[in-house]
Design a protein around this motif. Sequence first.
Motif, mmCIF file in Angstrom:
data_model
loop_
_atom_site.group_PDB
_atom_site.id
_atom_site.type_symbol
_atom_site.label_atom_id
_atom_site.label_comp_id
_atom_site.label_asym_id
_atom_site.label_seq_id
_atom_site.Cartn_x
_atom_site.Cartn_y
_atom_site.Cartn_z
ATOM 1 N N LEU A 513 0.827 -1.206 0.000
ATOM 2 C CA LEU A 513 0.000 0.000 0.000
ATOM 3 C C LEU A 513 0.862 1.256 0.000
ATOM 4 O O LEU A 513 0.594 2.218 -0.737
ATOM 5 C CB LEU A 513 -0.935 -0.003 1.215
ATOM 6 N N LEU A 514 1.900 1.235 0.838
ATOM 7 C CA LEU A 514 2.794 2.402 0.907
ATOM 8 C C LEU A 514 3.521 2.614 -0.415
ATOM 9 O O LEU A 514 3.636 3.749 -0.896
ATOM 10 C CB LEU A 514 3.803 2.221 2.049
ATOM 11 N N ILE A 515 4.000 1.532 -1.015
ATOM 12 C CA ILE A 515 4.720 1.652 -2.285
ATOM 13 C C ILE A 515 3.779 2.079 -3.399
ATOM 14 O O ILE A 515 4.127 2.915 -4.242
ATOM 15 C CB ILE A 515 5.416 0.320 -2.632
ATOM 16 N N ASN A 516 2.558 1.540 -3.411
ATOM 17 C CA ASN A 516 1.579 1.941 -4.431
ATOM 18 C C ASN A 516 1.286 3.435 -4.360
ATOM 19 O O ASN A 516 1.201 4.114 -5.386
ATOM 20 C CB ASN A 516 0.283 1.142 -4.258
ATOM 21 N N LYS A 517 1.124 3.943 -3.127
ATOM 22 C CA LYS A 517 0.859 5.382 -2.965
ATOM 23 C C LYS A 517 2.061 6.202 -3.401
ATOM 24 O O LYS A 517 1.918 7.251 -4.043
ATOM 25 C CB LYS A 517 0.512 5.687 -1.506
ATOM 26 N N ALA A 518 3.263 5.725 -3.067
ATOM 27 C CA ALA A 518 4.473 6.442 -3.481
ATOM 28 C C ALA A 518 4.591 6.473 -4.995
ATOM 29 O O ALA A 518 4.950 7.509 -5.580
ATOM 30 C CB ALA A 518 5.698 5.784 -2.855
ATOM 31 N N LEU A 519 4.275 5.353 -5.653
ATOM 32 C CA LEU A 519 4.348 5.300 -7.111
ATOM 33 C C LEU A 519 3.274 6.169 -7.754
ATOM 34 O O LEU A 519 3.507 6.794 -8.797
ATOM 35 C CB LEU A 519 4.203 3.852 -7.587
ATOM 36 N N GLU A 520 2.090 6.219 -7.125
ATOM 37 C CA GLU A 520 1.028 7.084 -7.640
ATOM 38 C C GLU A 520 1.429 8.553 -7.551
ATOM 39 O O GLU A 520 1.179 9.335 -8.480
ATOM 40 C CB GLU A 520 -0.266 6.846 -6.855
ATOM 41 N N ARG A 521 2.042 8.929 -6.420
ATOM 42 C CA ARG A 521 2.497 10.320 -6.276
ATOM 43 C C ARG A 521 3.583 10.633 -7.296
ATOM 44 O O ARG A 521 3.604 11.729 -7.897
ATOM 45 C CB ARG A 521 3.020 10.560 -4.847
ATOM 46 N N LYS A 522 4.479 9.669 -7.518
ATOM 47 C CA LYS A 522 5.543 9.875 -8.499
ATOM 48 C C LYS A 522 4.977 10.026 -9.902
ATOM 49 O O LYS A 522 5.393 10.903 -10.675
ATOM 50 C CB LYS A 522 6.514 8.688 -8.451
ATOM 51 N N LYS A 523 3.986 9.185 -10.223
ATOM 52 C CA LYS A 523 3.367 9.261 -11.544
ATOM 53 C C LYS A 523 2.629 10.583 -11.713
ATOM 54 O O LYS A 523 2.668 11.201 -12.795
ATOM 55 C CB LYS A 523 2.398 8.094 -11.728
ATOM 56 N N ALA A 524 1.958 11.064 -10.657
ATOM 57 C CA ALA A 524 1.240 12.336 -10.723
ATOM 58 C C ALA A 524 2.201 13.495 -10.960
ATOM 59 O O ALA A 524 1.909 14.420 -11.733
ATOM 60 C CB ALA A 524 0.445 12.558 -9.431
ATOM 61 N N ARG A 525 3.372 13.428 -10.313
ATOM 62 C CA ARG A 525 4.375 14.483 -10.521
ATOM 63 C C ARG A 525 4.881 14.465 -11.961
ATOM 64 O O ARG A 525 5.067 15.526 -12.576
ATOM 65 C CB ARG A 525 5.546 14.292 -9.549
ATOM 66 N N GLU A 526 5.115 13.263 -12.484
ATOM 67 C CA GLU A 526 5.600 13.162 -13.868
ATOM 68 C C GLU A 526 4.571 13.703 -14.859
ATOM 69 O O GLU A 526 4.925 14.398 -15.825
ATOM 70 C CB GLU A 526 5.920 11.699 -14.192
#
Length: 535
Positions: A513-526
Motif C-alpha cells: 500500500l505504501l509503495i503503491n501510494k508512493a508510485l502514484e504520487r511519483k506518476k502524478a508528478r511526472e
Amino acid sequence: MFDKIDNLSSQTRILIAVLLALAFFVPYSYFYKPQMNENNATQATTREMQNVAPIQQVDSGKITQDTARVSNPNHATLATIESKNFTYKIDRLGRIAEVALKEKKYQKDSTPLMLFSEDIANPSNPKILEIRFSDSLLNQKAFNVPYSANLNTLEIKDKPQSITLIQELGEVKIEKVLTFYPNGYYEAKIKIPQNYTYFVSPGMRPSVENDSYVFKGVIVKESDNTITTIEDGDAQGQSNYANASILAAVDRYYATLIFDKSNNLNVTILSNPSENPMPFVSAEGELQLKGYIGPKDYRLLETIDPNLTDVVEYGIITFFAKPLFLLLDKLYNLCGNWGWAIILLTLIVRVVLYPLTYKGMVSMQKLKDLAPKMKELQQKYKGEPQKLQAHMMELYKKHGANPMGGCLPLLLQMPVFFAIYRVLFNAIELKGAAWLLWINDLSVMDPYFILPILMGGTMYLQQHLTPTAFNDPMQEKIFKFLPLIFTIFFVTFPSGLVLYWFVNNIFSIIQQLLINKALERKKAREIAEHKHKDD
C-alpha cells in the motif's frame, strides 16, 4: 523464445517464485537425506578396534540373544530414578530402558511422555548405557547375568545423586557408577578389566516424532568440528569415527547422547535390519562418559556444554538458521512470549529485506504500466519473433524496466523464508507456548484453523494489491487458486510457522500500500511536469 519471456508479467513472476517456493519446501523436507561423510579419515579406528573381532559378530549374537529374551526376567526394573522433570527405569541388565518426561509442556494426553518404545521388528536395538563385548562368549554371558544395585530407588531434587550397578561375570566384574542431575545430564564411570574391548551405547533415537518432514537418526561431531548425520534407513554396515566429541541419537525434538570435551570418543555406527543407525562408543578398561537424555532445548544444552547446541540440526541451511533462532530467542527474552517474538522477528526480516522487496515491486509496477504497449508490439510483430525481441528490448531500455526484475528479489528472499521455516518447525521451545486466546501450543497445528484461514485471506488480498498484467489466462487462473492451495498446505503445519507467514502477509500488504501510494504520487508528478512542459 523471446515472446515467452515477454509474457513474464509481474504476477507471472510472483507465480513462478511461489511455485518454486512450494517446489523448494515440499520435496526438500520430504526427500532431504543428510549425506554421510565418506572421508577415509573418519572411517579410521583405533589400533585396538582393528585387532578385535568385528562388532557385527557381536550384533549377530545379540539379535539371537534379544529374540530369546522376550520373556527374560532381566527386562524387569532394577532401579527407578525419580526427578521433578523425569523418571528413568534401569533394567536388570544395567541399562536405562525407560525414560518419561514429566514436565507439563512435554506431556501427551496429560500423562508423562515416554521417549522410547519397544521396537519389536528390531530386537537387537541397544538401550541407553548398554554394554556389548567383542568377545562373543562373554557378550552372551553379559546378556544372561543380571546386575545388582546399591539402591532400588533414587530421588533427585536440587543436587546430583549416584547409583552403583555391578555385574559379576566370573573372572570379569563390571561396575557402573551413574550420577544423575536434575536437568537430564548424567555422568557414567564404567570399570571393566583392561584386556576386554567393549562398546557402550547412548541408545537408539527417541521414538516420539516419526513424520517424514524431520531428521531422525544419529549425529556425530568429530574433532575437526565436522558434523556427520546418518538418517534412519541410510545406515550401511559399519562406520567408525575416531576422536569424536558428540554421539547423539535424535528425532525432531528429543535426544539421547554421549559427549566428551576432549574428543576422545571412538564411535562405531552399525545398521539394524531396517538400516537404522545403532550408535556405540568403544573402550578398554575404565571409561568415563558424560551424557544427556531429554528435549533438544537450545539454552538447556548450552548450560550443560555449549558444544551440545550442534545437536539442534536444521539441515544444510543450519549456518543461517541457527543465527535466526538465536535472534528469535533474544526477542523472546525481550517480550516473554514466543508468539510475539515470532511477530517481531517477521518485522525485522521485512525491514532487512525491504530494499530487495521495494525494487521488485517497482519493477512489477513498471511492467504493468508497459503492458498495453507490450500487447501492441505483440500484435504488430506477430509471427516475427526477432523483430518483436528487438522492439521489446528497446521498450524495456527506454523505460528502465527489467523483465526479471520482479522475480529475482523474490527468489533471493526464499533462503530466508526457508531458514525461518526450519527454525520454527524444529524449535522445541515452542512446545506448550501459548499465544492469544485459542493458541495453546505454537508447535502444533491451529486447532480451529483460524491462522491458516487468515493467512489464505491475507494472501488473497495481497494478490489484489500487487500490480497485475497477465497475458496467459491459464496462469491467471492458477494464480487465483494459490491462496487456497497455501491454506490447505499450511493447515497441518505448526501454528508458529503459520503465524509467521500470516504476519509476513500483513506486513507485505502494508508495504505494498505504501509503495503503491508512493508510485502514484511519483506518476502524478511526472504527468504534472509533462503538462507544464507542454504549456
